[in-house]
Scaffold this active site. Structure first.
Site, PDB file in Angstrom:
ATOM      1  N   GLY A 197     -16.213   4.532  -6.129  1.00 17.07           N
ATOM      2  CA  GLY A 197     -15.005   4.749  -7.054  1.00 17.07           C
ATOM      3  C   GLY A 197     -13.827   4.828  -6.497  1.00 17.07           C
ATOM      4  O   GLY A 197     -13.087   5.192  -7.226  1.00 17.07           O
TER       5      GLY A 197
ATOM      6  N   ASN B 158     -13.859   9.719  -2.017  1.00 17.38           N
ATOM      7  CA  ASN B 158     -14.529   8.500  -2.579  1.00 17.38           C
ATOM      8  C   ASN B 158     -14.397   7.430  -1.461  1.00 17.38           C
ATOM      9  O   ASN B 158     -13.272   7.048  -1.267  1.00 17.38           O
ATOM     10  CB  ASN B 158     -14.129   7.758  -3.964  1.00 17.38           C
ATOM     11  CG  ASN B 158     -14.388   8.972  -5.005  1.00 17.38           C
ATOM     12  OD1 ASN B 158     -15.310   9.714  -4.904  1.00 17.38           O
ATOM     13  ND2 ASN B 158     -13.371   8.955  -6.010  1.00 17.38           N
TER      14      ASN B 158
ATOM     15  N   HIS C  35      -8.217   8.343   2.189  1.00 18.93           N
ATOM     16  CA  HIS C  35      -7.605   9.271   1.568  1.00 18.93           C
ATOM     17  C   HIS C  35      -8.553   9.905   1.099  1.00 18.93           C
ATOM     18  O   HIS C  35      -9.826   9.603   0.852  1.00 18.93           O
ATOM     19  CB  HIS C  35      -6.899   8.912   0.700  1.00 18.93           C
ATOM     20  CG  HIS C  35      -7.334   8.100  -0.709  1.00 18.93           C
ATOM     21  ND1 HIS C  35      -7.797   6.739  -0.632  1.00 18.93           N
ATOM     22  CD2 HIS C  35      -7.663   8.682  -1.918  1.00 18.93           C
ATOM     23  CE1 HIS C  35      -8.497   6.278  -1.824  1.00 18.93           C
ATOM     24  NE2 HIS C  35      -8.407   7.238  -2.486  1.00 18.93           N
TER      25      HIS C  35
ATOM     26  N   CYS D 207     -29.947  34.826   2.333  1.00 19.69           N
ATOM     27  CA  CYS D 207     -29.288  33.612   1.819  1.00 19.69           C
ATOM     28  C   CYS D 207     -29.827  32.193   2.029  1.00 19.69           C
ATOM     29  O   CYS D 207     -30.278  31.938   3.240  1.00 19.69           O
ATOM     30  CB  CYS D 207     -27.709  33.381   2.606  1.00 19.69           C
ATOM     31  SG  CYS D 207     -27.207  31.872   2.403  1.00 19.69           S
TER      32      CYS D 207
ATOM     33  N   CYS E 130       0.918  -1.295  -0.060  1.00 17.69           N
ATOM     34  CA  CYS E 130      -0.215  -0.072   0.185  1.00 17.69           C
ATOM     35  C   CYS E 130       0.619   1.184   0.033  1.00 17.69           C
ATOM     36  O   CYS E 130       1.700   1.333   0.938  1.00 17.69           O
ATOM     37  CB  CYS E 130      -0.955   0.092   1.309  1.00 17.69           C
ATOM     38  SG  CYS E 130      -1.623   1.543   1.617  1.00 17.69           S
TER      39      CYS E 130
HETATM   40 ZN    ZN Z   1      -2.248   1.503   3.679  1.00 17.08          ZN
HETATM   41 ZN    ZN Z   2     -25.546  32.194   4.257  1.00 16.74          ZN
END
Ligand code: ZN
Ligand code: ZN
Length: 332
Positions: A160, A154, A167, A197, A41
């Protein structure tokens, strides 16, 4: 070399990156965590030489770059969708528009631990991941050719991910992605009509209704959106108006880490570690703050397949009402 091509009808840019086909994956076999060969890895400590040279690392004092002793590490993607050395100049090709595949594509290795979920990480570790996102956006902001930095994650093969080590990724783009510009246009129209807003209004409405909330603290709410596209879609929204993600301060990063952990823990225990996509939507780095657009995080568990109707219409069919999703998530 990758290339960016513009759809002349929708105005959507597409990255054509043929070399990415050759990417390795550590998901070739059903992942059995007890059986994985961690020496292979590239994101595990001790294997730093297997990645391109690091861009950023939070580490112990006295450590040499690209060795162990780090707790968050950012490296260029070995198989980038876009490249910083490409030419960002736009050109015509007959009636079409295209440009070199200019951009940056980085991987944020979130922890030295190969098998840990966001819901089980220490709040402090998640906070450092958030801080690394911020540091990278602030750095990339200095390049005037970059207009947007999209941070995303992901998790799980069905979402995916090709590597199982925790990560996230960042893609810096020479244009604003169409999803963000559509959201901004919608938020602007709401603001022009109401002079408020829409995201601030959503935060107030959801706190008052309390039907779709799955978490709340001093700075953020976690909510199943009223018109969720996917079952258990979850948004994390700052309670106070805030345009740019990278303007986050230390206290807010602590609060965000706490709420992310809590929300992911709920999703993970209710849905048994579902694959998901996470993305941060923020005001483009090339723009000053605006009263109408408000950064937020969207988490989309991959429990259903986007099929012909959805991809053909832009409609989504969501079998789980967000109120039911919130009830289930709040059960424990
Ligand atoms: Zn790893
Ligand atoms: Zn706002």
């Amino acid at each position: 070399m990758p290339e960016l091509r513009k759809d002349p009808i929708m105005g959507r840019w597409v990255i054509v990156a043929s070399e990415r086909e050759t990417r390795p994956t550590d998901f070739k076999f059903p992942t059995d965590p007890t059986n994985e060969d961690l020496s292979k890895c590239p994101f595990c400590p001790g294997n730093e030489q297997q990645t391109p040279h690091e861009i950023l690392a939070y580490h112990q004092p006295g450590r040499h770059p690209n060795t162990k002793g780090w707790w968050v590490r950012v490296v260029p993607n070995k198989y980038p969708a876009l490249r910083i050395e490409s030419d960002p100049a736009r050109r015509g090709e007959g009636m079409y528009d295209c440009m070199g595949g200019f951009g940056a594509h980085e991987v944020i290795v979130e922890t030295p631990e190969h098998n840990i979920l966001w819901g089980d990480m220490e709040e402090k570790s998640l906070r450092d991941v958030i801080w690394a996102y911020r540091d990278r956006v602030l750095e990339l902001k200095k390049d005037p050719r970059i207009r947007y930095v999209l941070i995303f994650k992901n998790h799980g093969r069905a979402a995916g991910a090709t590597m199982s080590h925790p990560h996230s990724q960042l893609i810096a783009l020479p244009m604003v992605p169409i999803r963000v510009s559509q959201e901004m246009a919608g938020a602007k129209a709401y603001y022009d009509y109401k002079e408020r807003c829409v995201f601030c209004d959503i935060a107030r409405e959801e706190i008052a209704a309390a039907k779709r909330l799955i978490g709340q603290n001093q700075h953020f709410i976690a909510v199943e959106p009223y018109a969720s596209r996917f079952p258990f879609e979850t948004w994390i929204v700052p309670v106070q108006h805030s345009c740019h993600f990278e303007a986050i301060n230390e206290k807010e990063a602590d609060s965000l880490a706490a709420l992310l952990k809590q929300s992911l823990k709920k999703l993970s225990s209710q849905l048994h570690n579902p694959p998901f996509n996470m993305t941060i939507h923020s005001t483009p780095i090339s723009e000053h703050g605006s009263p109408h657009y408000h950064w937020h995080i969207e988490i989309m568990p991959k429990l259903t397949h986007v099929a012909g109707f959805e991809s053909g219409s832009g409609f989504y069919i969501n079998p789980t009402p967000p109120e039911t999703a919130a009830q289930l998530l709040n059960r424990h």
